[in-house]
Design a protein around this motif. Structure first.
Motif, short mmCIF file in Angstrom:
data_model
loop_
_atom_site.label_atom_id
_atom_site.label_comp_id
_atom_site.label_asym_id
_atom_site.label_seq_id
_atom_site.Cartn_x
_atom_site.Cartn_y
_atom_site.Cartn_z
N VAL A 80 0.82 -1.01 0.07
CA VAL A 80 0.07 0.05 0.08
C VAL A 80 1.00 1.26 -0.05
N GLY A 81 0.65 2.15 -0.82
CA GLY A 81 1.38 3.52 -1.02
C GLY A 81 0.41 4.53 -0.10
N VAL A 82 1.02 5.36 0.63
CA VAL A 82 0.73 6.47 1.36
C VAL A 82 1.31 7.91 1.05
N PRO A 83 0.49 9.05 1.18
CA PRO A 83 1.34 10.31 0.99
C PRO A 83 2.46 10.39 2.23
N ALA A 84 3.42 11.07 1.96
CA ALA A 84 4.31 11.23 3.01
C ALA A 84 3.99 12.00 4.28
N TYR A 94 -2.65 -2.34 10.02
CA TYR A 94 -2.42 -3.00 8.86
C TYR A 94 -1.05 -3.81 9.06
N ASP A 95 -0.98 -5.22 8.51
CA ASP A 95 0.07 -6.01 8.56
C ASP A 95 0.83 -6.12 7.13
N GLY A 96 0.49 -5.36 6.31
CA GLY A 96 1.24 -5.43 4.98
C GLY A 96 2.25 -4.51 4.85
N GLN A 97 2.79 -4.26 3.81
CA GLN A 97 3.96 -3.24 3.45
C GLN A 97 3.66 -1.99 3.05
N VAL A 98 3.93 -1.11 3.73
CA VAL A 98 3.62 0.44 3.58
C VAL A 98 4.56 1.39 3.06
N ARG A 99 4.57 1.84 1.80
CA ARG A 99 5.27 2.49 0.94
C ARG A 99 5.16 3.96 1.08
N ARG A 100 5.82 4.72 1.72
CA ARG A 100 5.70 6.29 1.77
C ARG A 100 6.04 6.84 0.36
N ASP A 101 5.08 7.69 -0.41
CA ASP A 101 5.24 8.26 -1.41
C ASP A 101 6.50 9.44 -1.68
N SER A 102 6.96 9.74 -2.88
CA SER A 102 7.67 10.95 -3.21
C SER A 102 7.87 11.36 -4.37
N ALA A 103 8.29 12.32 -4.69
CA ALA A 103 8.09 12.67 -6.07
C ALA A 103 9.32 12.06 -6.92
N ALA A 104 10.26 11.48 -6.27
CA ALA A 104 11.55 10.99 -6.93
C ALA A 104 10.81 9.57 -7.38
N ILE A 105 9.91 8.96 -6.95
CA ILE A 105 9.49 7.73 -7.43
C ILE A 105 8.55 8.03 -8.71
N ALA A 107 5.94 7.54 -11.83
CA ALA A 107 4.71 7.31 -11.79
C ALA A 107 4.31 5.73 -12.31
N PRO A 108 5.20 5.15 -13.11
CA PRO A 108 4.92 3.76 -13.57
C PRO A 108 5.12 2.79 -12.19
N ALA A 109 6.22 3.18 -11.60
CA ALA A 109 6.47 2.35 -10.40
C ALA A 109 5.17 2.16 -9.31
N LEU A 110 4.32 3.19 -9.40
CA LEU A 110 3.13 3.12 -8.37
C LEU A 110 2.28 2.00 -8.95
N ASP A 111 2.36 1.57 -10.02
CA ASP A 111 1.54 0.39 -10.44
C ASP A 111 1.82 -0.82 -9.76
N ASP A 112 2.94 -0.98 -9.08
CA ASP A 112 3.34 -2.01 -8.03
C ASP A 112 2.51 -2.38 -6.93
N SER A 135 -2.28 18.32 -0.32
CA SER A 135 -1.56 18.30 0.84
C SER A 135 -0.94 17.36 1.30
N PRO A 136 -0.13 17.51 2.19
CA PRO A 136 0.84 16.09 2.51
C PRO A 136 0.30 14.84 2.94
N ASP A 137 -0.97 15.16 3.43
CA ASP A 137 -1.74 13.75 3.70
C ASP A 137 -2.41 13.36 2.60
#
Length: 210
Positions: A80-84, A94-105, A107-112, A135-137
């Protein structure tokens, strides 16, 4: 030697110079200042979201993490991706993997990602429209468009009865994304196709005491 574009634009400029268009006052007599009790705003918004085939999960704020985890588990979302700036307590259950987003990632990588969890800025009950303002959230637009599942948290205190009231709460300088249900369109035979321009599934967690 001029091209066709320059010729057309030149003729338009000449025509405007010969017959200038006077300024016209645009009436702005919108109906504003409407209010509704909490229970009526909640019922109206819930009904509109259901019309759009969105999943609706009302809860109190102390159950935010529990409800989000249940929604993600139901959809089998393990990444799961989340805003910074998202409140990390919302993912505590939540017991899964949490990925904090950033502008460096890119857009195609978000498809994962299996899904994304964001907050929201304002919501219009009358149209069932959720406003994100970057906003940041809430994060960048790509984060809420690429993953197939969007879990969006809405505070009832940010829900306005109508469009004028909702727009009045926005910051004009911020980039605004409007969401009215899951992404959907109709093909040439007018059959509904979901997930074409954004998330196939929209789950809205409405915190009724915030």
């Amino acid at each position: 030697m001029t091209n066709a574009r320059d010729t057309v634009l030149g003729r338009i400029r000449d025509a405007l110079a010969l017959a200038p268009v006077p300024g016209t006052a645009i009436p702005r007599g919108y109906r504003t200042g409407r209010t509704l009790p909490d229970d009526q705003r909640l019922a109206l918004l819930t009904g509109r979201l259901a019309d759009y085939k969105a999943q609706v999960h009302p809860c109190t704020s102390d159950r935010t993490a529990e409800v989000i985890a249940a929604v993600l588990a139901e959809r089998g979302a393990r990444r799961v991706g989340v805003p910074a700036g998202l409140d990390e307590r919302w993912l505590a259950a939540y017991d899964g993997q949490v990925r904090r987003d950033s502008a460096a990632i890119p857009a195609p990588a978000l498809d994962d990602l299996d899904g994304v969890v964001t907050a929201s800025a304002v919501t219009c009950a009358e149209t069932g429209t959720i406003f994100l303002d970057g906003s940041p959230d809430q994060g960048r637009r790509a984060l809420s468009l690429v993953p197939d599942l969007h879990v969006c948290v809405v505070d009832l205190s940010s829900v306005e009865p109508g469009v004028p009231e909702a727009v009045a709460r926005l910051v004009p300088e911020r980039p605004t994304t409007l969401i009215s249900g899951p992404s959907a369109t109709s093909d040439i035979e007018l059959e509904r196709v979901e997930g074409v321009h954004g998330p196939r599934t929209l789950a809205v967690v409405i915190r009724t005491d915030v």
